[in-house]
Design an enzyme around this catalytic site. Structure first.
Site, PDB file in Angstrom:
ATOM      1  CG  ASN A   7      -6.518   2.967  11.042  1.00 50.94           C
ATOM      2  OD1 ASN A   7      -5.299   2.840  10.966  1.00 50.94           O
ATOM      3  ND2 ASN A   7      -7.343   2.448  10.151  1.00 50.94           N
ATOM      4  NE  ARG A  90      -5.801  -1.459  10.633  1.00 48.57           N
ATOM      5  CZ  ARG A  90      -5.470  -1.163   9.379  1.00 48.57           C
ATOM      6  NH1 ARG A  90      -5.450   0.077   8.982  1.00 48.57           N
ATOM      7  NH2 ARG A  90      -5.176  -2.118   8.535  1.00 48.57           N
ATOM      8  NE  ARG A 240      -1.454  -3.328  -1.305  1.00 45.90           N
ATOM      9  CZ  ARG A 240      -2.201  -3.480  -0.230  1.00 45.90           C
ATOM     10  NH1 ARG A 240      -2.509  -4.683   0.221  1.00 45.90           N
ATOM     11  NH2 ARG A 240      -2.647  -2.431   0.415  1.00 45.90           N
TER      12      ARG A 240
END
Ligand code: ADP
Length: 396
Positions: A7, A90, A240
């Site tokens: 990843n 990924r 976020r």
């Protein structure tokens, strides 16, 4: 067969070597500060964590350290590199091009490059990781597993935004959704636990971590999810904002004299529970502050839970019912206050909670009582194992 799962981020690279037969991780690790100085933290299964300062000028150098660590006579877990049968990568964004995992060819690499516009921070880093592995492990098959692929089954009514249609046609602006590998893994396990036919199942997965998303999985297929074109949409997250009125952007630019980059920075990095609480994006800190009676921490968690519950409600409507609701990822698996707070809104579904089981951390457990009309579970996600399974399936 042993599968290396990679990843790759812009300055970090996480890896696991997984034995496909036992499905156990033989070693896990992370390279950090790639291109700056470099650090490798490598843990062989059952062994001690090894930390190394390492000279990682680029991702190729980082992968080289990983392969050396895996084959080290001291803390390695394999003798030769040829024991690695395949690499599963990924990849964050597969756009509309990739609706499933795929064996990596030059054409696939070009396809991932084409999707880079949609994930400018992630896809280029993923590609660097792929190229570096190809260079150091020539001839070893590589598979790309996309975060977006599982959600490609969403119907048009779920993925289209209310924008002029030409923006979809010209720029592919639509909902894609993320965390797909996790949503798919967890939803499959939920159907197993329910003991029902996957073709007649309704599961809602709450993947709650730093980044959070909820998905509606009908008959084993994703039919809606809360993240959108980018991972900024949907729930309030650690830093976020999640969904906001789009007009806020212009309003903020005028009021604060910010340019668009500054506003986007606020929405991505300074909002969410961090922005609301002014304390932290980490729910463990918010838990501590809540215990001390900090009102802003209490408010931030309250807003977070409310949004998760509202999203669950909307997916019950989308599927006209639900068999199971599942909590997963860092928060979903560990934070009993978030689970309790969210589930406190779900009485109308006939959800009844086993308070004692809700004290569980990081383990699979049924949170609902035997009488509960809808089952609720914690199911730990394992994206690396899911990537390894996909890799093996494609090479079979
Ligand atoms: P990412 O989106 O980065 O993969 P994770 O799924 O690892 O995030 O989740 C990270 C978040 O999970 C942390 O910010 C923290 O808020 C929460 N978390 C992790 N462990 C615990 C814990 N033991 N108790 C409460 N919250 C936790």
């Amino acid at each position: 067969m042993k599968i290396l799962v990679v990843n790759c981020g812009s300055s970090s690279l996480k890896y696991q070597l997984i034995d496909a037969e036992t499905e156990k991780a033989l070693a896990v690790g992370i390279c950090e500060r790639i291109g700056i100085d470099g650090r490798l933290v490598h843990t062989p299964a059952g062994g001690e964590k090894i930390r190394m300062e390492a000279d990682m000028k680029d991702h190729k150098a980082a992968i080289k350290y990983v392969l050396d660590a895996l084959t080290s006579s001291e803390y390695g877990v394999i003798k030769h590199l040829d024991e690695i049968g395949a690499v599963g990568h990924r990849v964050v964004h597969g756009g509309e091009k990739f609706a499933s995992s795929t064996i990596i060819t030059e054409e696939v690499i070009a396809g991932i490059e084409e999707c880079s516009d949609l994930a400018p921070l992630h896809n280029p880093a993923n590609l660097i990781g792929i190229r570096a592995c190809q260079h150091l492990m020539p001839g070893v098959p590589m598979v790309a597993v996309f975060d977006t692929a599982f959600h490609q089954t969403m119907p048009q009514k779920a993925y289209l935004y209310g924008l002029p249609y030409e923006y979809y046609e010209n720029y592919k602006i639509r909902r894609y959704g993320f965390h797909g590998t996790s949503h798919s893994f967890v939803a499959k396990r939920a159907v197993q636990l329910l003991g029902i036919d996957s073709n007649n199942s309704k599961v809602i997965v709450c993947h709650l971590g730093n980044g959070s998303s909820v998905s509606a999985v009908l008959n084993g297929k994703s039919i809606d999810t809360s993240m959108g074109l980018t991972p900024l949409e949907g729930l309030i997250m650690g830093t976020r904002s999640g969904s906001i009125d789009p007009a806020i952007i212009e309003y903020l630019m005028k009021k604060e004299g910010m340019d668009i980059d500054q506003v986007m920075d606020v929405l991505n990095k300074k909002s969410g529970v961090l922005g609301l609480s002014g304390i932290s994006s980490d729910f463990r800190d918010l838990e501590d502050a809540t215990a001390e009676g900090n009102e802003k921490a209490i408010m931030a968690v309250d807003v977070f839970n409310y949004h998760v519950a509202k999203t669950i409600g909307s997916y019950v409507a989308a599927m006209n019912g639900v068999d199971a609701i599942v909590f997963t990822a860092g928060l979903g698996e560990n934070d009993k206050a978030v689970r309790k707070g969210t589930m406190s809104y779900l009485g109308y579904l006939g959800v009844e909670i086993n308070e004692e089981n809700n004290n569980t951390r990081g383990k699979e457990v049924e949170l609902s009582t035997p009488d509960s009309k809808v089952k609720v579970y914690i199911i730990p996600t394992n994206e690396e194992l899911a990537i390894a399974r996909e890799t093996v399936a494609l090479l079979a």
